[in-house]
Structure formats: structure tokens, C-alpha cells
Design a protein around this motif. Structure first.
Motif, PDB file in Angstrom:
ATOM      1  N   SER A  36       0.813  -1.218   0.000  1.00 37.23           N
ATOM      2  CA  SER A  36       0.000   0.000   0.000  1.00 37.23           C
ATOM      3  C   SER A  36       0.846   1.268   0.000  1.00 37.23           C
ATOM      4  O   SER A  36       0.336   2.359  -0.315  1.00 37.23           O
ATOM      5  CB  SER A  36      -0.940   0.006   1.204  1.00 37.23           C
ATOM      6  OG  SER A  36      -0.219   0.153   2.422  1.00 37.23           O
ATOM      7  N   GLN A  66       2.586   3.543   7.912  1.00 29.79           N
ATOM      8  CA  GLN A  66       1.476   3.483   6.958  1.00 29.79           C
ATOM      9  C   GLN A  66       0.180   3.054   7.636  1.00 29.79           C
ATOM     10  O   GLN A  66      -0.889   3.613   7.374  1.00 29.79           O
ATOM     11  CB  GLN A  66       1.837   2.510   5.830  1.00 29.79           C
ATOM     12  CG  GLN A  66       0.815   2.421   4.718  1.00 29.79           C
ATOM     13  CD  GLN A  66       0.870   3.573   3.730  1.00 29.79           C
ATOM     14  OE1 GLN A  66       1.443   4.617   4.013  1.00 29.79           O
ATOM     15  NE2 GLN A  66       0.279   3.385   2.568  1.00 29.79           N
ATOM     16  N   GLY A  68      -2.964   5.487   7.598  1.00 26.12           N
ATOM     17  CA  GLY A  68      -3.948   5.008   6.637  1.00 26.12           C
ATOM     18  C   GLY A  68      -5.387   5.313   7.009  1.00 26.12           C
ATOM     19  O   GLY A  68      -6.171   5.764   6.162  1.00 26.12           O
ATOM     20  N   THR A  91      -1.257   8.355   2.913  1.00 27.45           N
ATOM     21  CA  THR A  91      -0.307   7.322   2.528  1.00 27.45           C
ATOM     22  C   THR A  91       1.090   7.908   2.416  1.00 27.45           C
ATOM     23  O   THR A  91       1.263   9.102   2.129  1.00 27.45           O
ATOM     24  CB  THR A  91      -0.687   6.670   1.178  1.00 27.45           C
ATOM     25  OG1 THR A  91       0.273   5.635   0.862  1.00 27.45           O
ATOM     26  CG2 THR A  91      -0.663   7.678   0.037  1.00 27.45           C
ATOM     27  N   MET A 147      -4.570   9.527   0.084  1.00 25.96           N
ATOM     28  CA  MET A 147      -4.672   8.326  -0.746  1.00 25.96           C
ATOM     29  C   MET A 147      -5.323   8.611  -2.091  1.00 25.96           C
ATOM     30  O   MET A 147      -4.992   7.987  -3.098  1.00 25.96           O
ATOM     31  CB  MET A 147      -5.445   7.235  -0.014  1.00 25.96           C
ATOM     32  CG  MET A 147      -4.681   6.586   1.117  1.00 25.96           C
ATOM     33  SD  MET A 147      -5.626   5.235   1.851  1.00 25.96           S
ATOM     34  CE  MET A 147      -4.443   4.641   3.080  1.00 25.96           C
TER      35      MET A 147
END
Length: 245
Positions: free
Chosen positions: A45, A85, A89, A94, A158
Motif C-alpha cells: 500500500s 502506513q 492510513g 499514505t 490516498m
């Protein structure tokens, strides 16, 4: 025909089959040194935007040793980065990494490049000449990146798609505004530099706090540069190439 007379043909067939298999099978790269991982194998991710594998960097070319735009770190550093992260998140944020492990040959390439000299470059080092980058501390004779637990990075949303085009440093596609781009060799890149726009100052503070909570310390002259405290190879420098597999 007797079994004895058939045996040599069977052996020859087996040898031929093995040879054909060896020829048709793809060659595999050597594994990473013990203790190293590709970041994507720990946390897919985290965004990767590895600049030294392309032309969007202060050398305007690929740096020696970067055979792929891939982040490699010690496993300990990768897992600590993954914890950052996981912490940001849920806030819709991110990490974006620009550089991770850096081969010693890449450090040497940068060092030799500075020796060619040249005038200031307004995009990357606006106030000093290329030949002064080492003396001023912007390019190192050695680099903590070669120990495998140092990372250059930023934070973004993100779902952020827009690009920031700062006056100095890399165009940080999709990242928050940190006042300068990555690898802006100028006092404005110092983490605590003032004056600085309120938004950029807040973003730097947020990045430092997130990384500190996971055990990384910031290099005060570069807001993007962090090294893991208690890194596993504090006195070693590695020189294996950065590869995709």
C-alpha cells in the motif's frame, strides 16, 4: 533388442531433456542479502516513486546501480515503515517513498558527477555550483542509504491526484506541499526552516511526528530524510544493485 542396448539411449534422452529444461527456464536474479526485503513484499500500500531509477533527479539521468524503480530496505526498516502506513492510513493518508537503499556505486556515481563542476541549477541547487555540493553537505562522500535503513519520503492523501511543482526540487506528483520538492539542495529544505508557509510547515511537522513514533530520526537539513534508530547494519555499506526481482 536387449535392455542393455537400450540403456545408453535412455540416458542420452534424459540428459537432452535436462539440457532443454535448463535452456528454456528463465534466469533468476540473486536473492537479496540476508536481512533485506523489497518494500512491496512487506507493504504494497505504500506508494513508490523512486527517482534515481529515471531522469527526474538532480543528475537528470538514471543513477548507477538503479536497475529498477524499486524500494529495498532492511526488513526491520520496512516493517517500521509499514507501521507508519498503518497509523496514517485510517486518516486517508499514505506514504510516498522517493529513495530507500542506495548502492555504494550510486553514491560514487553522484560523487564523481559533482567533480565535473558547473553553474547553479535553478531546479535543484539554485544558489551554489555543482562542484560545491559535497562541501556544502548536500551530496555525501558516503551515504546512510547504503546501510539499508534510511528512506526519503513524503505524505499525501490516498486519493490525491494533483501534482505539486515547487520552484526547487522534484515535482512531487500527488504529494502534499512541503515547501520544496525532494532533493532541493537549499536551506529552504531544512526541516525547521523559517519563514515557511503554514501548510508546508504543518506537513513537515506531521511527517516528522509520524516517523518518530515508528522509531525513525530525521536529518535536520532535509525534511524528507529519515534513518531507523537501532538500524541492523550501522557500520556496513552495501553495493548490490536495486532490482525488481
Amino acid at each position: 533388442m536387449s535392455g542393455a542396448s537400450r540403456q545408453p539411449s535412455l540416458r542420452a534422452t534424459a540428459i537432452l531433456a535436462a539440457s532443454l529444461t535448463a535452456i528454456s527456464s528463465p534466469a533468476h536474479a540473486d536473492p537479496l542479502p540476508a536481512g533485506f526485503v523489497r518494500l512491496a513484499d512487506v507493504d504494497r500500500s505504500i506508494r513508490q516513486d523512486v527517482r534515481y531509477a529515471g531522469r527526474e533527479n538532480f543528475l537528470h539521468r538514471r543513477v548507477d546501480g538503479y536497475d529498477a524503480p524499486v524500494c529495498i530496505l532492511t526488513e526491520k526498516a520496512a516493517r517500521a515503515l509499514s507501521s507508519v502506513q498503518k497509523a496514517i492510513g485510517p486518516k486517508g493518508l499514505t506514504l510516498v517513498v522517493f529513495d530507500c537503499y542506495r548502492p555504494a556505486r550510486a553514491v560514487a556515481d553522484m560523487r564523481e558527477w559533482t567533480k565535473q563542476g558547473g553553474p547553479p541549477d535553478p531546479r535543484w541547487y539554485p544558489t551554489i555550483g555543482r562542484g560545491d555540493l559535497i562541501a556544502k553537505g548536500y551530496v555525501g562522500e558516503l551515504s546512510s542509504h547504503s546501510r539499508g535503513s534510511t528512506v526519503d519520503l513524503a505524505i499525501t492523501a490516498m486519493d490525491k491526484k494533483s501534482a505539486i511543482h515547487p520552484a526547487c526540487g522534484a515535482a512531487n506528483t500527488g504529494t502534499f506541499d512541503f515547501g520544496t520538492g525532494f532533493d532541493c539542495f537549499d536551506p529552504a529544505s531544512e526541516t525547521a526552516h523559517r519563514p515557511l508557509a503554514a501548510e508546508a510547515a504543518a506537513n513537515r511537522k506531521m511527517l516528522v511526528a509520524a516517523m518518530l513514533a515508528a522509531g525513525f530520526r530525521n536529518y535536520a537539513r532535509e525534511w524528507w530524510h529519515f534513518t531507523l534508530v537501532g538500524e541492523p547494519f550501522p557500520k556496513r555499506r552495501f553495493d548490490f544493485p536495486v532490482t525488481a526481482n
